[in-house]
Design a protein around this motif. Structure first.
Motif, PDB file in Angstrom:
ATOM      1  N   GLU A  94       0.829  -1.220   0.000  1.00  0.00           N
ATOM      2  CA  GLU A  94       0.000   0.000   0.000  1.00  0.00           C
ATOM      3  C   GLU A  94       0.856   1.260   0.000  1.00  0.00           C
ATOM      4  OE1 GLU A  94      -3.547  -0.795  -0.049  1.00  0.00           O
ATOM      5  OE2 GLU A  94      -2.554  -2.725  -0.307  1.00  0.00           O
ATOM      6  N   GLU A  97       0.757   3.520  -4.654  1.00  0.00           N
ATOM      7  CA  GLU A  97      -0.316   4.452  -5.048  1.00  0.00           C
ATOM      8  C   GLU A  97      -0.071   5.866  -4.529  1.00  0.00           C
ATOM      9  OE1 GLU A  97      -1.692   2.498  -1.185  1.00  0.00           O
ATOM     10  OE2 GLU A  97      -0.594   1.921  -3.004  1.00  0.00           O
ATOM     11  N   ASP A 102       6.477   6.114  -9.582  1.00  0.00           N
ATOM     12  CA  ASP A 102       6.330   4.717  -9.158  1.00  0.00           C
ATOM     13  C   ASP A 102       7.310   3.780  -9.863  1.00  0.00           C
ATOM     14  OD1 ASP A 102       4.967   5.046 -11.594  1.00  0.00           O
ATOM     15  OD2 ASP A 102       3.508   3.486 -11.124  1.00  0.00           O
ATOM     16  N   THR A 122       1.430  -4.793  -2.795  1.00  0.00           N
ATOM     17  CA  THR A 122      -0.017  -4.653  -2.700  1.00  0.00           C
ATOM     18  C   THR A 122      -0.399  -3.199  -2.925  1.00  0.00           C
ATOM     19  OG1 THR A 122      -0.433  -4.093  -0.361  1.00  0.00           O
ATOM     20  CG2 THR A 122       0.124  -6.384  -0.860  1.00  0.00           C
ATOM     21  N   VAL A 123      -1.543  -3.019  -3.572  1.00  0.00           N
ATOM     22  CA  VAL A 123      -2.115  -1.686  -3.799  1.00  0.00           C
ATOM     23  C   VAL A 123      -3.625  -1.803  -3.678  1.00  0.00           C
ATOM     24  CG1 VAL A 123      -0.258  -0.917  -5.346  1.00  0.00           C
ATOM     25  CG2 VAL A 123      -2.297  -2.017  -6.311  1.00  0.00           C
ATOM     26  N   GLU A 129     -11.443   1.192  -5.105  1.00  0.00           N
ATOM     27  CA  GLU A 129     -10.773   2.494  -5.046  1.00  0.00           C
ATOM     28  C   GLU A 129     -11.506   3.523  -5.900  1.00  0.00           C
ATOM     29  OE1 GLU A 129      -7.137   4.669  -3.726  1.00  0.00           O
ATOM     30  OE2 GLU A 129      -8.557   3.176  -2.988  1.00  0.00           O
ATOM     31  N   HIS A 146      -3.359   9.403  -2.287  1.00  0.00           N
ATOM     32  CA  HIS A 146      -3.233   8.541  -3.452  1.00  0.00           C
ATOM     33  C   HIS A 146      -3.155   9.381  -4.726  1.00  0.00           C
ATOM     34  CE1 HIS A 146      -5.381   5.024  -1.170  1.00  0.00           C
ATOM     35  NE2 HIS A 146      -4.365   5.552  -0.505  1.00  0.00           N
ATOM     36  N   TYR A 150      -4.553   1.909  -9.759  1.00  0.00           N
ATOM     37  CA  TYR A 150      -3.959   0.895 -10.625  1.00  0.00           C
ATOM     38  C   TYR A 150      -4.999  -0.122 -11.087  1.00  0.00           C
ATOM     39  CZ  TYR A 150       0.856   2.050  -9.163  1.00  0.00           C
ATOM     40  OH  TYR A 150       2.061   2.657  -8.931  1.00  0.00           O
ATOM     41  N   LEU A 155      -0.035  -2.705 -13.244  1.00  0.00           N
ATOM     42  CA  LEU A 155       1.020  -2.782 -12.238  1.00  0.00           C
ATOM     43  C   LEU A 155       1.906  -3.998 -12.477  1.00  0.00           C
ATOM     44  CD1 LEU A 155       2.381  -1.717  -9.736  1.00  0.00           C
ATOM     45  CD2 LEU A 155       0.658  -2.888  -8.347  1.00  0.00           C
ATOM     46  N   SER A 228      -7.827  -4.733  -1.464  1.00  0.00           N
ATOM     47  CA  SER A 228      -6.450  -4.709  -1.958  1.00  0.00           C
ATOM     48  C   SER A 228      -6.207  -5.862  -2.924  1.00  0.00           C
ATOM     49  CB  SER A 228      -5.448  -4.819  -0.798  1.00  0.00           C
ATOM     50  OG  SER A 228      -5.552  -3.717   0.076  1.00  0.00           O
TER      51      SER A 228
END
Length: 243
Positions: A94, A97, A102, A122-123, A129, A146, A150, A155, A228
């Motif tokens: 996490e 984002e 990135d 993980t995102v 979202e 954020h 994604y 990703l 997630s």
């Protein structure tokens, strides 16, 4: 509350493990309980001070197997202060984002990972979202908030382009998605709203008691509304150069 599967990441005794963007340390603590050599890495020095205190408390309570060690490091995820191929396992949970650059951060995660090592990323998942963004600007449009949503395949492409191979993916925390939708609908700052308070109590109860009913319900809902997405990669071992 763990987002990743530590068995799948192969974290055990003396595993060199770094938790990039460790925050309050939830994943770092689990790695330490497994006897890993843990670095909790974050840019927030005050939060890492608390993590260091918990590391000491876990050791004092006898919850750290022989060989396990936990330490903290303040720094920038865009310039990790470690040699190439240093860690057996790298986790970034996490955080991507939040990072405008990135791809640069991903390159650093892969750079410090040893060949044969595992990378967990993980995102927030796209659909939950997107609903949060639609319901509330304050959910994401704030300092350190954020900066993107994604899609998993996007990703995966970015991470694999840095030199690792995807091995598994899953979703997690389905029961948390409605909580955040509710918060966004009533106002993210309204922590004392009766519905928000009631749902938060439910989540705390679920995390503390882990009853079979809610654990089964979340497993069933994770593929649909899991908050997630967790991705697992391995860094290939290059063949030795011919003499």
């Amino acid at each position: 509350m763990l987002t990743v599967d530590f068995d799948r990441l192969r974290v055990g005794r003396r595993t060199r493990f770094i938790d990039v963007g460790a925050g309050a340390g939830r994943h770092s603590f689990e790695a330490l309980r497994r006897g890993a050599d843990v670095v909790a890495f974050d840019q927030d020095a005050a939060e890492l001070d608390q993590v260091a205190e918990w590391f000491a408390a876990l050791e004092a309570a006898g919850e750290v197997p022989p060989g396990g060690e936990g330490r903290v490091q303040v720094g920038d995820a865009l310039a990790l202060p470690y040699p190439d191929d240093w860690f057996d396992c790298v986790l970034a949970s996490e955080i991507l984002e939040h990072v405008p650059q990135d791809e640069r951060a991903i390159a650093e995660l892969v750079r410090v990972l040893a060949p044969g090592g595992t990378l967990g990323v993980t995102v927030p998942r796209w659909l939950p979202e997107r609903i949060c963004w639609a319901l509330s600007d304050s959910y994401h449009a704030n300092e350190g908030g954020h900066v993107r949503i994604y899609r998993a395949r996007e990703l995966v492409g970015k991470v694999q382009a840095a030199g690792v191979r995807l091995t598994h993916r899953h979703h997690a925390h389905a029961l948390h998605s409605p909580y955040w939708w509710l918060k966004c609908a009533v106002g993210t700052e309204r922590e004392s709203h009766p519905l928000v308070e009631a749902y938060h109590k439910l989540l705390v109860w679920d995390m503390m008691k882990a009853p079979a009913l809610t654990r089964g319900l979340e497993r069933a809902l994770d593929p649909v509304i899991g908050k997630s997405v967790a991705l697992y990669f391995v860094k290939p071992v290059l063949p030795a150069a011919a003499p």
